[in-house]
Motif scaffolding. Structure first.
Motif, PDB file in Angstrom:
ATOM      1  N   HIS A 166      -0.276  -9.644   1.690  1.00 42.62           N
ATOM      2  CA  HIS A 166      -1.082  -8.422   1.577  1.00 42.62           C
ATOM      3  C   HIS A 166      -2.274  -8.632   0.639  1.00 42.62           C
ATOM      4  O   HIS A 166      -3.401  -8.232   0.952  1.00 42.62           O
ATOM      5  CB  HIS A 166      -0.232  -7.258   1.059  1.00 42.62           C
ATOM      6  N   GLN A 216      -4.012   1.843  -8.109  1.00 42.69           N
ATOM      7  CA  GLN A 216      -3.565   0.563  -7.537  1.00 42.69           C
ATOM      8  C   GLN A 216      -4.728  -0.406  -7.307  1.00 42.69           C
ATOM      9  O   GLN A 216      -4.514  -1.596  -7.090  1.00 42.69           O
ATOM     10  CB  GLN A 216      -2.760   0.774  -6.246  1.00 42.69           C
ATOM     11  N   ASP A 261       0.814  -1.216   0.000  1.00 43.16           N
ATOM     12  CA  ASP A 261       0.000   0.000   0.000  1.00 43.16           C
ATOM     13  C   ASP A 261       0.848   1.267   0.000  1.00 43.16           C
ATOM     14  O   ASP A 261       0.309   2.377   0.048  1.00 43.16           O
ATOM     15  CB  ASP A 261      -0.940   0.025   1.215  1.00 43.16           C
ATOM     16  N   HIS A 279      -5.305  -4.715  -6.127  1.00 44.75           N
ATOM     17  CA  HIS A 279      -5.646  -5.058  -4.742  1.00 44.75           C
ATOM     18  C   HIS A 279      -7.090  -5.519  -4.587  1.00 44.75           C
ATOM     19  O   HIS A 279      -7.541  -5.774  -3.475  1.00 44.75           O
ATOM     20  CB  HIS A 279      -5.380  -3.849  -3.823  1.00 44.75           C
ATOM     21  N   ASP A 322      -6.153  -8.495   1.612  1.00 46.00           N
ATOM     22  CA  ASP A 322      -7.087  -7.553   0.984  1.00 46.00           C
ATOM     23  C   ASP A 322      -8.347  -8.284   0.506  1.00 46.00           C
ATOM     24  O   ASP A 322      -9.459  -7.788   0.671  1.00 46.00           O
ATOM     25  CB  ASP A 322      -6.439  -6.865  -0.224  1.00 46.00           C
TER      26      ASP A 322
HETATM   27 ZN   LIG Z   1      -4.031  -3.261  -0.561  1.00 45.63          ZN
END
Ligand SMILES: [Zn+2]
Length: 295
Positions: free
Chosen positions: A115, A57, A21, A61, A119
């Motif tokens: 990560h 992004q 992030d 994610h 998410d």
């Molecule tokens: Zn993320």
């Protein structure tokens, strides 16, 4: 820390889970306002505004892998998401590092990989529009294509607000418990390893078939509880942009007491999510470590 200090593997892992992030996945598209976007071959940004750096992004994610067939037909761009690619990329790098004697990089890459899995345990990362009907989404999309973008714009803002409100509530609750050195239901759920065995062993389809399927299925019940507890301005008013205002807001100060039925239902949802987050993280790590052993 100073160079040369010793740290625990868990510290390296946990710190790295936050790292994606911090900008790794920003402006990687052909149409990004960056010098490097075109080098990667990801094409144009599938959704979101390419001029807002943080929205660029999102397709790395979030993954919308369990939507209706009609929705994929009407809006094929929602299929172009990359959390599975990122998870695979970093978990295989982690295994390579462990196999070749680089334990630090093994834990660091393992954290980066987790990560994307973590998410996807968040329903707003795993479902395009939790709580909204396919008919409504198709209507908003059709109107937007005909030039009337109002309904779609409102929907995008409401979804963004609910997404952020859920994460803020979760963060505030965890930080408050940590500050008071309290062991609440959330912490207990996070480390409840009894749950790990309820799922298949880690495999290449786990992220899609287990993690994101579970999160997207739980989405609509969660939204109902979120809407019944949170102030309507934050979750039901498309004229209010929570993302812009959230720094000045403390949700815990504005909510009804903990023991109302609505609040208890929402807290039970959150506990469930934290339990999934913990179990899937540990199962993925077991898979990474298994793949790290040399033959
Ligand atoms: Zn993320």
């Amino acid at each position: 820390m100073k160079a040369g200090d010793q740290v625990s593997a868990l510290t390296v892992l946990a710190t790295a889970t936050d790292e994606p992030d911090y900008g790794l996945d920003i402006n990687l598209w052909d149409d990004s306002p960056s010098d490097w976007g075109r080098q990667y071959g990801f094409g144009n940004q599938p959704f979101g505004n390419p001029n807002l750096s943080y929205s660029s992004q999102a397709p790395f994610h979030m993954g919308f892998m369990h939507e209706s067939r009609l929705l994929y037909l009407a809006a094929p761009f929602i299929k172009r998401t990359f959390p599975l690619l990122r998870s695979h990329q970093y978990s295989t790098l982690a295994s390579l590092a462990f196999r070749t004697g680089h334990a630090y990089w093994g834990w660091r890459f393992a954290g980066l990989s987790l990560h994307y899995l973590q998410d996807l345990t968040q329903p707003y990362h795993a479902a395009l529009a939790p709580g909204e009907s396919t008919v409504k989404l198709l209507t908003a999309n059709a109107l937007a294509m005909a030039g009337a973008t109002g309904m779609k714009d409102d929907l995008v803002l409401l979804l963004s607000n609910r997404h952020l409100v859920l994460e803020k509530y979760q963060t505030e609750s965890l930080l408050k418990a940590a500050g008071n050195k309290q062991d609440t239901a959330l912490e207990k759920a996070l480390r409840n390893s009894e749950k790990d065995r309820n799922y298949p062993e880690w495999n290449d389809r786990y992220l899609r078939d287990v993690v994101s399927a579970q999160a997207s299925q739980s989405a609509s019940a969660l939204v109902q509880n979120l809407l019944s507890v949170m102030p309507p301005t934050y979750v039901a008013d498309p004229g209010f942009d929570f993302g812009v205002k959230e720094a000045g807001i403390t949700l815990l100060n504005e909510l009804p007491k903990r023991d109302t039925p609505e609040r208890m239902r929402l807290d039970a949802n959150l506990t469930e999510l934290m339990g999934n987050f913990g179990a899937h993280s540990r199962n993925a790590l077991r898979g990474i470590l298994r793949a790290s052993n040399p033959p």
